[in-house]
Write a protein that holds these residues in place. Structure first.
Motif, PDB file in Angstrom:
ATOM      1  N   MET A  34      -0.560   0.232  -9.588  1.00 52.15           N
ATOM      2  CA  MET A  34      -1.668   0.821 -10.346  1.00 52.15           C
ATOM      3  C   MET A  34      -2.882   1.108  -9.468  1.00 52.15           C
ATOM      4  N   ALA A  35      -2.661   1.626  -8.263  1.00 52.12           N
ATOM      5  CA  ALA A  35      -3.790   2.074  -7.447  1.00 52.12           C
ATOM      6  C   ALA A  35      -4.075   3.532  -7.817  1.00 52.12           C
ATOM      7  N   THR A  36      -5.010   4.165  -7.118  1.00 54.06           N
ATOM      8  CA  THR A  36      -5.359   5.560  -7.408  1.00 54.06           C
ATOM      9  C   THR A  36      -4.116   6.447  -7.438  1.00 54.06           C
ATOM     10  N   ILE A  39      -1.954   5.643 -10.619  1.00 53.84           N
ATOM     11  CA  ILE A  39      -2.615   6.098 -11.845  1.00 53.84           C
ATOM     12  C   ILE A  39      -2.566   7.620 -11.947  1.00 53.84           C
ATOM     13  N   ALA A  40      -2.861   8.287 -10.827  1.00 56.78           N
ATOM     14  CA  ALA A  40      -2.871   9.750 -10.838  1.00 56.78           C
ATOM     15  C   ALA A  40      -1.479  10.309 -11.127  1.00 56.78           C
TER      16      ALA A  40
ATOM     17  N   MET B   1      -6.211  13.324 -10.890  1.00 53.22           N
ATOM     18  CA  MET B   1      -6.363  12.767 -12.228  1.00 53.22           C
ATOM     19  C   MET B   1      -6.440  13.896 -13.253  1.00 53.22           C
ATOM     20  N   LEU B   9     -10.063   3.891 -15.426  1.00 51.07           N
ATOM     21  CA  LEU B   9      -9.084   2.827 -15.130  1.00 51.07           C
ATOM     22  C   LEU B   9      -9.064   2.538 -13.630  1.00 51.07           C
ATOM     23  N   ASP B  10      -9.056   3.601 -12.846  1.00 50.31           N
ATOM     24  CA  ASP B  10      -8.999   3.464 -11.393  1.00 50.31           C
ATOM     25  C   ASP B  10     -10.242   2.781 -10.831  1.00 50.31           C
ATOM     26  N   GLN B  13     -10.430  -0.846 -11.606  1.00 52.20           N
ATOM     27  CA  GLN B  13      -9.521  -1.659 -10.773  1.00 52.20           C
ATOM     28  C   GLN B  13     -10.253  -2.156  -9.524  1.00 52.20           C
ATOM     29  N   LEU B  70      -9.184   7.623  -2.365  1.00 55.69           N
ATOM     30  CA  LEU B  70      -9.636   8.749  -3.172  1.00 55.69           C
ATOM     31  C   LEU B  70     -10.247   8.386  -4.513  1.00 55.69           C
ATOM     32  N   GLY B  71     -10.203   7.096  -4.874  1.00 59.00           N
ATOM     33  CA  GLY B  71     -10.681   6.690  -6.195  1.00 59.00           C
ATOM     34  C   GLY B  71     -12.100   7.130  -6.477  1.00 59.00           C
ATOM     35  N   PHE B  74     -12.780  11.045  -6.156  1.00 55.70           N
ATOM     36  CA  PHE B  74     -12.266  11.782  -7.325  1.00 55.70           C
ATOM     37  C   PHE B  74     -13.244  11.693  -8.494  1.00 55.70           C
TER      38      PHE B  74
END
Lengths: 124, 184
Positions: A34-36, A39-40, B1, B9-10, B13, B70-71, B74
């Motif tokens: 469940m990292a970026t 999730i993406a 996304m 959500l990201d 985290q 990239l979290g 983005f």
């Protein structure tokens, strides 16, 4: 509007039951990345599907958890299933539909769904 | 996304990884002001000034598996491409706060998407962390507070199947009621 009052009813119901929860850590573990990247690629519905199905089929000795980036971002959503014998199977490019098959075949019957595994793709 | 709720959500985290014990998430929509605001605040380990300045750079990451992160970029992009704003502030040892403001009717604004799913995932998979989630549209809203829930439940865990079902329903029904047939 749903309120907290219902929670009180759940609490009362739970307290009247004998605790059947078996906190054994020797069971099967399902780990969803469940990292970026995960999730993406659509890991959220995969995680939800696994936890709903495990609950639905009342699989007491299966735990569903999440983890960060496994390092194979191009194959996300990735799900790792580790059975009590220590064997780990890595499923790649998962979806909620594929999760259903993994639960029914792998978790419930012990048969690895080979077609979804990383070993079955052309990754070296 | 593909939807903003996945960004939330990201980003949350990161708060989990920062060992926060309390994560506050709010989504506030104002049609009059043509604005959608998302705020995520934690009491985790925080970052020093130098690190905060680097996190919006896609080529900065704390992970060791690869060289891009990239979290945050983005999330920043999602807000700025609507003509909105993005801000991240942090203090080492205190926590981090991320704020994204969107122009509601911008053609480039991604749909908010399934916020109940995001909050449910966070709450049920991090039962040792407390969450306060606020959702409001034009001044009307609801709040989910796990501190309050845990208080009421005594020792029953949030991921108990009956409680999980209740939380799912609570988020969905209340969101629908606030949205009044509109989607954001």
């Amino acid at each position: 509007m749903k309120t907290l009052a219902e929670l009180q009813a759940i609490k009362e119901k739970m307290q009247s039951q004998v605790d059947l929860r078996n906190e054994s850590h020797a069971g099967t573990r399902v780990v969803v990345g469940m990292a970026t990247c995960g999730i993406a690629a659509g890991a959220r519905p995969v995680l939800t599907a696994f936890s709903n199905l495990v609950q639905e089929h009342k699989l007491q000795d299966v735990s569903v958890t999440q983890t960060g980036c496994i390092g194979l971002c191009q194959y996300e959503p990735i799900v790792e299933v580790t059975t009590p014998d220590g064997e780990k199977v890595t499923y790649i490019k998962m979806t909620a539909e594929k999760a259903k098959k993994v639960v029914e075949q792998h978790l419930m019957r012990g048969t690895v769904v080979a077609e979804y595994t990383i070993g079955n793709s052309d990754v070296s | 996304m593909t939807e903003l709720s996945l960004n939330v959500l990201d980003i949350a985290q990161n708060s989990v990884k920062a060992k926060a014990s309390l994560i506050e998430i709010s989504v506030d929509i104002s049609t009059a002001e043509n604005r959608l605001t998302i705020n995520i605040k934690d009491n985790g380990c925080g970052m020093d000034e130098d690190t905060v300045n680097k996190v919006t750079d896609p080529f900065y990451t704390t992970r060791t598996t690869r060289k891009v992160g990239l979290g945050v970029p983005f999330f920043k992009m999602s807000a700025e491409m609507t003509g909105g704003h993005f801000n991240i502030s942090s203090e080492k040892g205190k926590g981090t706060e991320v704020n994204a403001e969107y122009v509601l009717d911008s053609i480039d604004r991604m749909p908010l998407g399934d916020m109940p799913s995001t909050v449910e995932t966070l709450v049920l998979y991090n039962t040792d962390i407390d969450f306060i989630y606020k959702y409001s549209v034009d001044g009307e809203g609801f709040e989910l507070d796990t501190v309050q829930m845990k208080d009421m439940l005594g020792g029953i865990p949030l991921d108990n199947p009956d409680v999980a079902e209740y939380i799912r329903g609570f988020l969905r029904e209340n969101t629908d009621e606030i949205n009044k047939d509109k989607t954001f």
